[in-house]
Every structure is written in structure tokens, then in C-alpha cells.
Design an enzyme around this catalytic site. Structure first.
Site, PDB file in Angstrom:
ATOM      1  N   LYS B  16      20.412  -3.277   0.754  1.00 36.25           N
ATOM      2  CA  LYS B  16      20.401  -2.176   1.721  1.00 36.25           C
ATOM      3  C   LYS B  16      21.507  -1.184   1.364  1.00 36.25           C
ATOM      4  CE  LYS B  16      17.919  -4.676   5.154  1.00 36.25           C
ATOM      5  NZ  LYS B  16      17.416  -4.712   6.499  1.00 36.25           N
ATOM      6  N   CYS B  80       2.280   0.082  -2.284  1.00 34.22           N
ATOM      7  CA  CYS B  80       3.174  -0.903  -2.911  1.00 34.22           C
ATOM      8  C   CYS B  80       2.922  -1.028  -4.407  1.00 34.22           C
ATOM      9  CB  CYS B  80       3.017  -2.263  -2.232  1.00 34.22           C
ATOM     10  SG  CYS B  80       3.351  -2.199  -0.472  1.00 34.22           S
ATOM     11  N   GLY B 115      14.533   0.052   9.555  1.00 33.70           N
ATOM     12  CA  GLY B 115      14.039  -1.321   9.722  1.00 33.70           C
ATOM     13  C   GLY B 115      12.680  -1.374  10.382  1.00 33.70           C
ATOM     14  N   ARG B 187      12.578 -16.296  13.714  1.00 34.01           N
ATOM     15  CA  ARG B 187      11.862 -15.677  14.844  1.00 34.01           C
ATOM     16  C   ARG B 187      10.427 -15.301  14.471  1.00 34.01           C
ATOM     17  NH1 ARG B 187      11.617 -10.024  14.318  1.00 34.01           N
ATOM     18  NH2 ARG B 187      13.301  -9.101  13.097  1.00 34.01           N
ATOM     19  N   CYS B 198       8.302 -13.452   5.618  1.00 30.23           N
ATOM     20  CA  CYS B 198       8.058 -12.036   5.342  1.00 30.23           C
ATOM     21  C   CYS B 198       9.103 -11.510   4.371  1.00 30.23           C
ATOM     22  CB  CYS B 198       8.154 -11.213   6.626  1.00 30.23           C
ATOM     23  SG  CYS B 198       7.129 -11.832   7.977  1.00 30.23           S
ATOM     24  N   CYS B 199       8.687 -10.622   3.456  1.00 27.87           N
ATOM     25  CA  CYS B 199       9.655 -10.005   2.559  1.00 27.87           C
ATOM     26  C   CYS B 199      10.588  -9.122   3.384  1.00 27.87           C
ATOM     27  CB  CYS B 199       8.946  -9.193   1.488  1.00 27.87           C
ATOM     28  SG  CYS B 199       7.985  -7.822   2.149  1.00 27.87           S
TER      29      CYS B 199
END
Lengths: 93, 379
Positions: B16, B80, B115, B187, B198-199
Site C-alpha cells: 500500500k 485484471c 479500500g 471476517r 480474498c486477495c
């Protein structure tokens, strides 16, 4: 390749191909909601939400029927209404 | 068409970088690839830059930082698969003899969205009704579980493997192992998928330099040959579709193996599009690494871990290395180049001679995926 479109009336009942209880989505959607693919007899698969049902009660390929529901809200807070599906209860016809 | 080889590869660690511009994220990856190739800037004849959400003129914004300007720069969006598509376009141009050399860049900065799930096109019918990518993969997962007896533990074990490989990759966004229990306790995102299925969202860039095979030796002692390149769009269907069987990958893999004259048994390692853990299992089958319904067994037997028969995603994959979407296609190729050169340390697939990359892009109603691009490489 005709440009003449015609309307096709679809059945209001179909079968639940798969579903997911969604906990992450852009603003405007009421979380969690149940996303689903429903197969209609006219060989059309539609995406929408399952409403008025306990997710734990859902079963693969179970019959579901269409109804109008509020699925979320737009940028200014107005309700977004569209078709959704709910399980067919015993005694429904 | 003439033979083409990769002579330089580079990438920045995925992560990030909200404080950096897209161009500042990308130029160090490009510099690394150019230095790795030992090519003079003036000898790069064209650049193909893939980004899905990076905005206009990404290639120009990046290359002006390095003084690589005045050449043809082609910016490519294909979700992608943006940079795997860019790679294929560059390959076509060099193979056809239009250029002798080309630079390929993949770049994305997802932190600019703050995000959450990937922003999809709202005019799409399903997106307008709340479809998000995790939900799409979750529905594939639920159907596969129903039809083939796959368990939540099986899906979690993909994440465990990905994270284990990621520990060994200094360019990976996640470098910490997780247990099956931690995956299942993370979660919920789209039931049955949890956060660790999840990526991650993130930023990153990768680059490669390609050239005609006859020129490759002047740049690299270990040129990596492109032995197959394939791209397809999905088949639009309004009705029933088997979501346990990714038709675009099946079709593309078949074409590619025929083109390259090899089969899945000849592939030593693969980087596949594991945006969500269930996807990797579906792709084992679609790419021919096992029979339909046997993916969980292939994983459980350790065959897709480093040390197994067909290691998949030794880089950590999208789940661990990260998935700044437009950069993924080239980043997968960078990993294959490093593996085939024997530069991968603890995650090295010993004796690897043939590697495969597989990159999809989706999020449009009526398609299994909108696009899929698969490549084969050999040393």
C-alpha cells in the site's frame, strides 16, 4: 443481427442456482444481503437478491419466486427498487 | 512469426503506497527490468502499458520519469488482464517483426479508492443489482461444494499454501503464514468466503523487456522463450452456465497447449489467477493439472506446493503476493522468468524448465469472465 428488439415475458418462478451472504459491497447496499443466481424456465439466468428468508434455510436448486423489493439506496438516499426472489413456501401456487 | 524471448524483468514489492503517484510506484519496476536486460534506453522501440484503473496516459506518465520518451507507447485496459494483454500485444509486434525490442509494464494503484471491493461498471445490469467480485466467486464456491463435496477446509487450505509461499517472496504483500483456523475465523466477506480467502487490495507495478530470440543473447545469458501466447473473451450466455467449470480458461488452455505442442504434464510450475481461493481449485482442473473434481486432492497431496509435482503460485499468488489488478499479468511473468532462471531462493521450483501464467478479468454480466490470457514460457 436485427435491431428490432422484442419483449420476452419471463416466468416469475425459477430455481436457486447459487447464493452468497454478502458482507462487503459499495455504499448504498444494505449489508448483509443475499446475492443469488436464479435459473428461469426460459433458459435465462438472473442475478438479484434473496429477500424475506433465513439464509440458513436456503437449499441448492430450491424453487424461488420473484417479488418487488427495496434492494438498496442511491447516492441521494432514494430507495432502489427492483425484482428480487424469495423461497416458494408450501401452499404457494 | 519469429521466436520471442524475455531478457529483463523487474517489479516493486506489492503493498500500500497511498502517498505515491502511480508513476512513482511504477518507474522503479521499469528501471529494474531495463537494467536487468542491460538494454540502452534508446534501443527500446515500443512500450505497452497495462492498467485497468490508472487513468489516461499511464505509460507516458511513468516513462517520462526515466527519460524513455518519443517512442510508441500504447496504453491498454482489459480489467485484471490489462498487462497480460499488453504483454501479448508486445509479443505479437515483436514476433511479427514490427519491432525488435519492446517494454511491457503493468501498474495499478488501488489505494486511491480507499479500500473495499473493486469498483465495477455501474451500467452493467448485475453490478446495478449489487454484484461484487467476492460474491461471484462465492457463488462458484458454493455450487462447487454442492456438486463435488468440496469443504470449507479445502478452500481455506489454498490460502494457507499461498501465504506459506508468500513468506519466501520479498515482493509479496503478505509475508506471514496463516493457519486453516485463522482463515476460517477471519471476517466474512461473501459467504462461504472469508477475508483470508480474498486477495488484498493494494498497489504495485511490474515490467519486462522482450526482444526477438535472435537478439536475445546480446542482452541476457538466460533468455526466457515465449512458447505460447493466448487470449480470449468469454462467451456471452443469457441462460444456464456451469459455474464450476471456467469455460474461458478451459478453451484457452486447450488452444494454447495445441499451439505450443505440449500438454499440462509438461508444465513445471504455474502462476494462476487466484483472486479468491476457490478460483485456484477450479483452475487446477481447467488447466489440466488434474481431473474434474480432483482439485482438493491435488492440493491436499502437496502437489501444488513448492516441492510438489506442479507447484502453483510459488510467488504466493494473488492471495499473498497481492493483486494490484493491472500489474498482475506482468508480475506473474516476472515470477516465471525468475523461476526459470533459478533465482527464487527458498521458493525455487527445482529444475523448472516450462512455466505457465494465467490471468483472467471479469465483472461483466453474462460472461464466465470477460477476458483470459494464458502464456507459456521455457528456458
Amino acid at each position: 443481427m436485427s435491431e428490432n428488439m422484442s419483449s420476452l415475458k419471463l416466468s416469475a418462478e425459477g430455481n436457486l442456482y447459487s447464493w452468497s451472504v454478502v458482507h462487503a459491497a459499495p455504499k448504498g447496499w444494505s449489508l448483509p444481503f443475499v446475492a443469488a443466481y436464479v435459473d428461469l424456465p426460459e433458459d435465462v439466468r438472473v442475478f438479484s437478491h434473496i429477500v424475506d428468508a433465513d439464509p440458513d434455510s436456503l437449499k441448492m436448486d430450491m424453487p424461488v419466486k420473484a417479488q418487488i423489493a427495496t434492494l438498496g439506496h442511491d447516492e441521494i438516499g432514494a430507495p432502489f427498487e427492483s425484482y428480487a426472489f424469495t423461497p416458494v413456501q408450501k401452499g404457494d401456487s | 512469426m519469429r521466436d520471442v524471448a524475455i531478457v529483463g524483468a523487474g517489479m516493486v514489492p506489492f503493498g500500500k503506497y497511498p502517498e505515491k503517484t502511480l508513476a512513482d510506484i511504477a518507474w522503479p519496476a521499469v528501471k529494474q527490468a531495463v537494467v536487468d536486460a542491460g538494454i540502452k534506453k534508446a534501443d527500446i522501440e515500443a512500450t505497452y502499458c497495462g492498467t485497468a484503473l490508472g487513468g489516461m496516459m499511464a505509460g507516458q506518465r511513468i516513462l517520462k520519469k526515466l527519460g524513455i520518451t518519443g517512442l510508441p507507447i500504447i496504453n491498454i485496459e482489459n480489467a485484471c488482464s490489462s498487462s497480460s494483454t499488453a504483454f501479448r500485444e508486445a509479443w505479437i509486434a515483436v514476433a511479427a517483426g514490427v519491432y525488435d525490442t519492446a517494454l511491457v509494464i503493468g501498474v495499478e494503484k488501488l489505494t486511491k479508492f480507499g479500500g473495499g471491493t473493486l469498483p465495477l461498471e455501474k451500467e452493467d445490469w448485475e453490478v446495478s443489482h449489487g454484484l461484487v467480485m467476492p460474491a461471484l466467486y462465492a457463488m462458484r464456491a458454493r455450487r462447487y461444494m454442492h456438486e463435488y463435496g468440496l469443504t470449507e477446509n479445502d478452500i481455506a487450505d489454498i490460502s494457507v499454501k499461498a501465504r506459506k509461499h508468500g513468506v519466501w517472496n520479498e515482493d509479496a504483500q503478505f509475508r506471514k503464514e496463516v493457519t486453516r483456523e485463522e482463515v476460517l475465523a477471519s471476517r466474512p466477506v461473501a459467504d462461504p468466503l472469508k477475508l483470508f480467502h480474498c486477495c488484498p487490495s493494494g498497489d504495485g507495478a511490474a515490467a519486462v523487456v522482450i526482444c526477438s530470440a535472435e537478439k536475445a543473447k546480446q542482452y541476457s545469458a538466460t533468455p526466457i522463450k515465449v512458447i505460447g501466447s493466448e487470449i480470449n473473451s468469454g462467451k456471452y450466455m443469457t441462460g444456464y452456465r456451469d459455474m464450476t467449470s471456467p469455460e474461458i480458461t478451459l478453451r484457452g488452455a486447450k488452444q494454447l497447449y495445441e499451439e505450443a505442442g505440449i500438454g499440462p504434464e509438461d508444465v513445471d510450475l504455474a502462476e494462476v489467477h487466484d483472486a479468491f481461493a476457490i478460483a485456484e481449485l477450479l483452475y487446477y482442473e481447467a488447466l489440466g493439472f488434474c481431473a474434474k473434481g480432483d482439485a482438493a486432492k491435488l492440493l491436499a497431496d502437496g502437489e501444488t506446493s513448492v516441492g510438489g509435482k506442479i507447484p502453483v503460485n510459488p510467488s504466493g499468488g494473488l492471495l499473498s503476493k497481492g493483486h494490484p489488478i493491472g500489474s498482475t499479468g506482468v508480475a506473474q511473468i516476472v515470477e516465471i522468468v525468475r523461476q526459470l532462471r533459478g533465482q527464487c531462493g527458498q521458493r525455487q521450483v527445482e529444475g523448472a524448465k516450462v512455466g505457465l501464467t494465467h490471468c483472467t478479468g471479469g465483472g461483466v454480466s453474462g460472461f464466465d469472465h470477460g477476458v483470459c490470457s494464458i502464456h507459456l514460457f521455457a528456458r
